[in-house]
Design an enzyme around this catalytic site. Structure first.
Site, PDB file in Angstrom:
ATOM      1  N   PHE A  91       0.861  -1.191   0.000  1.00  0.00           N
ATOM      2  CA  PHE A  91       0.000   0.000   0.000  1.00  0.00           C
ATOM      3  C   PHE A  91       0.888   1.228   0.000  1.00  0.00           C
ATOM      4  CE2 PHE A  91      -2.549   3.455   1.601  1.00  0.00           C
ATOM      5  CZ  PHE A  91      -3.725   3.295   0.892  1.00  0.00           C
TER       6      PHE A  91
ATOM      7  N   ASP B 250       9.291   2.673   1.723  1.00  0.00           N
ATOM      8  CA  ASP B 250       8.103   3.383   2.187  1.00  0.00           C
ATOM      9  C   ASP B 250       7.996   3.120   3.691  1.00  0.00           C
ATOM     10  OD1 ASP B 250       5.550   4.058   3.044  1.00  0.00           O
ATOM     11  OD2 ASP B 250       4.610   3.592   1.128  1.00  0.00           O
TER      12      ASP B 250
ATOM     13  N   LYS C 224       2.462   9.930   8.466  1.00  0.00           N
ATOM     14  CA  LYS C 224       1.803   9.404   9.664  1.00  0.00           C
ATOM     15  C   LYS C 224       2.395   9.908  10.994  1.00  0.00           C
ATOM     16  CE  LYS C 224      -0.326   5.248   7.705  1.00  0.00           C
ATOM     17  NZ  LYS C 224      -1.721   5.482   8.050  1.00  0.00           N
TER      18      LYS C 224
HETATM   19  C1  LIG Z   1       2.918   2.228   3.847  1.00  0.00           C
HETATM   20  C2  LIG Z   1       2.016   3.367   3.495  1.00  0.00           C
HETATM   21  N1  LIG Z   1       2.328   4.171   2.476  1.00  0.00           N
HETATM   22  C3  LIG Z   1       1.559   5.217   2.138  1.00  0.00           C
HETATM   23  C4  LIG Z   1       0.396   5.495   2.808  1.00  0.00           C
HETATM   24  C5  LIG Z   1      -0.446   6.655   2.375  1.00  0.00           C
HETATM   25  O1  LIG Z   1      -0.379   7.686   3.309  1.00  0.00           O
HETATM   26  P1  LIG Z   1      -1.463   8.859   3.308  1.00  0.00           P
HETATM   27  O2  LIG Z   1      -2.774   8.257   3.677  1.00  0.00           O
HETATM   28  O3  LIG Z   1      -0.950   9.844   4.319  1.00  0.00           O
HETATM   29  O4  LIG Z   1      -1.479   9.444   1.934  1.00  0.00           O
HETATM   30  C6  LIG Z   1       0.021   4.672   3.880  1.00  0.00           C
HETATM   31  C7  LIG Z   1      -1.260   4.927   4.586  1.00  0.00           C
HETATM   32  O5  LIG Z   1      -1.841   4.050   5.173  1.00  0.00           O
HETATM   33  C8  LIG Z   1       0.844   3.584   4.218  1.00  0.00           C
HETATM   34  O6  LIG Z   1       0.523   2.759   5.233  1.00  0.00           O
END
Ligand SMILES: Cc1ncc(COP(=O)(O)O)c(C=O)c1O
Length: 387
Positions: free
Chosen positions: A123, A210, A239
């Site tokens: 994700f 990520d 986050k």
């Molecule tokens: C691993 C990862 N990358 C990217 C995101 C996306 O972040 P945002 O919701 O702040 O755009 C998330 C959100 O859950 C995530 O867990």
């Protein structure tokens, strides 16, 4: 717009690991707004930083120097072993920056159609490029045409990466979560990231981690890649960085840090004084209160407790985690557990249909951890017995 399936509860205030709803009922927050409020709710250091900064200066523009952004940038790059950082407002935007960086890097080296390797069950966000990078059809369906330039391989599979390397000449980067969060708290083999690092070094690719869910102490190290003893070329945060004040970051080192120049990327709000002041308070508090070590310790305790309560129970497939990023996998869909827990005053999440996901605040202490383990384990036992 009705983009969210919301639970029937309204929270009015919070303190530490606790939230109170509008009827005065108290909840133990084992989700932290999905890995955001690492310092818990209403932390005095964050509150004071935000209030003080709001009284002085909230926003100017990136057309000027921003002292708070420079301070945060210095702290963050030093803590991460990176050279430079670009500030955004969310995780998806931080990943967009990383994707653009990888493409620009490739074009400068004469690669015309750069491809980024991404993984199944990943994700990375909800913007068009990041939902394309995301390994979940549900996130993509209906938003075609997707963005070009991504190739998918199974997670935790270096052979698949080697095959891709042998068959494609335009790969420029691997984008990977150190532990997959939304995908179900999937922890790869201990040497996975190190082996990806070696492939990237050999092929001249960028390793992009990520760390949006795994970063900021969540896994018992400040950043998830530290468990693997490697450093990526680029990594992204959001986050937990602002404890709820929206901020994202894309950090880079070496040649990758020199890719963007004036005009190549930007954001109106990104790195504004208010968000950066909040994030600095978060980083300083994590260090001052030794919260990374606390996350590691409490996480070990929780894992042991859950294994004690749930080991050998039919229906429990696995209890896994690192630091305060914990998954309990059942043999059946268990979204219903979220409502059962809510009724008991406990906030949890279920992801990948069958995995109970826990992301409690890094400030969690033993009594609350014990309450979490006992309450949730008995709920799971009841849930499994009833069906
Ligand atoms: C691993 C990862 N990358 C990217 C995101 C996306 O972040 P945002 O919701 O702040 O755009 C998330 C959100 O859950 C995530 O867990």
């Amino acid at each position: 717009m009705s983009t969210y399936k919301r639970l029937p509860v309204v929270f009015e205030r919070g303190e530490g690991v606790w939230l109170w709803d509008d009827t005065g009922k108290r909840y133990l927050d084992a989700l932290s707004g999905i890995a955001v409020c690492g310092l818990g709710h209403a932390h005095p250091a964050v509150r004071e930083a935000i209030c003080e900064q709001a009284g002085r200066l909230i926003h100017t523009s990136n057309i000027y120097r921003i002292a708070e952004q420079e301070r945060l940038g210095d702290l963050l790059t030093a803590a991460a072993g990176m050279d430079r950082v670009f500030f955004a407002n969310s995780g998806a935007e931080a990943n967009e920056a990383a994707i653009k960086l990888a493409r620009l890097h490739a074009h400068r080296r004469g690669i015309e159609n750069p491809t980024i390797l991404v993984t199944e069950n990943s994700f990375h966000g909800r913007t068009l490029a990041t939902l394309t990078a995301t390994g979940n059809r549900k996130v993509q369906a209906g938003f075609e045409p997707l963005v070009q330039g991504f190739v998918r391989v199974p997670y935790n599979d270096v052979d698949a990466v080697e095959t891709a390397a042998a068959n494609r000449k335009n790969i420029v980067a691997i984008l990977v979560e150190p532990i997959q969060g939304e995908g179900g708290i999937n922890i790869p083999a201990d040497d996975y990231l190190a082996r990806l690092r070696a492939v990237c070094d050999r092929e001249g690719w960028l390793l992009i981690c990520d760390e949006i869910q795994t970063g900021m102490g969540r896994t018992g190290r400040l950043f998830g890649f530290e468990h693997a003893g490697i450093v990526p070329d680029v990594f992204t945060l959001a986050k937990g960085l602002g404890n709820g004040v929206p901020i994202g970051a894309c950090l880079a080192r070496g040649a990758a840090a020199e890719v963007f120049g004036p005009g190549s990327h930007g954001s109106t709000f990104g790195g504004n004084p208010l968000a950066c002041r909040a994030a600095r308070a978060v980083l300083e508090t994590i260090a001052a209160d030794d919260l990374v070590a606390n996350a590691a310790r409490q996480g070990e305790g929780l894992l042991a407790a859950f294994r004690g309560f749930l080991a050998d129970i039919p229906g429990v497939v696995d209890v896994r985690g690192r630091g305060l990023m914990i998954g309990i996998e059942l043999d059946r869909p268990c979204a219903e557990l979220v409502n059962l827990a809510l009724a008991e005053g406990l906030l949890i999440n279920v992801t990948a249909e069958r995995v109970v996901r826990l992301l409690p605040p890094l400030i969690l202490q033993e009594p609350e951890a014990r309450q979490l383990a006992e309450t949730l384990s008995s709920l799971i036992l009841r849930f499994l017995a009833a069906r």
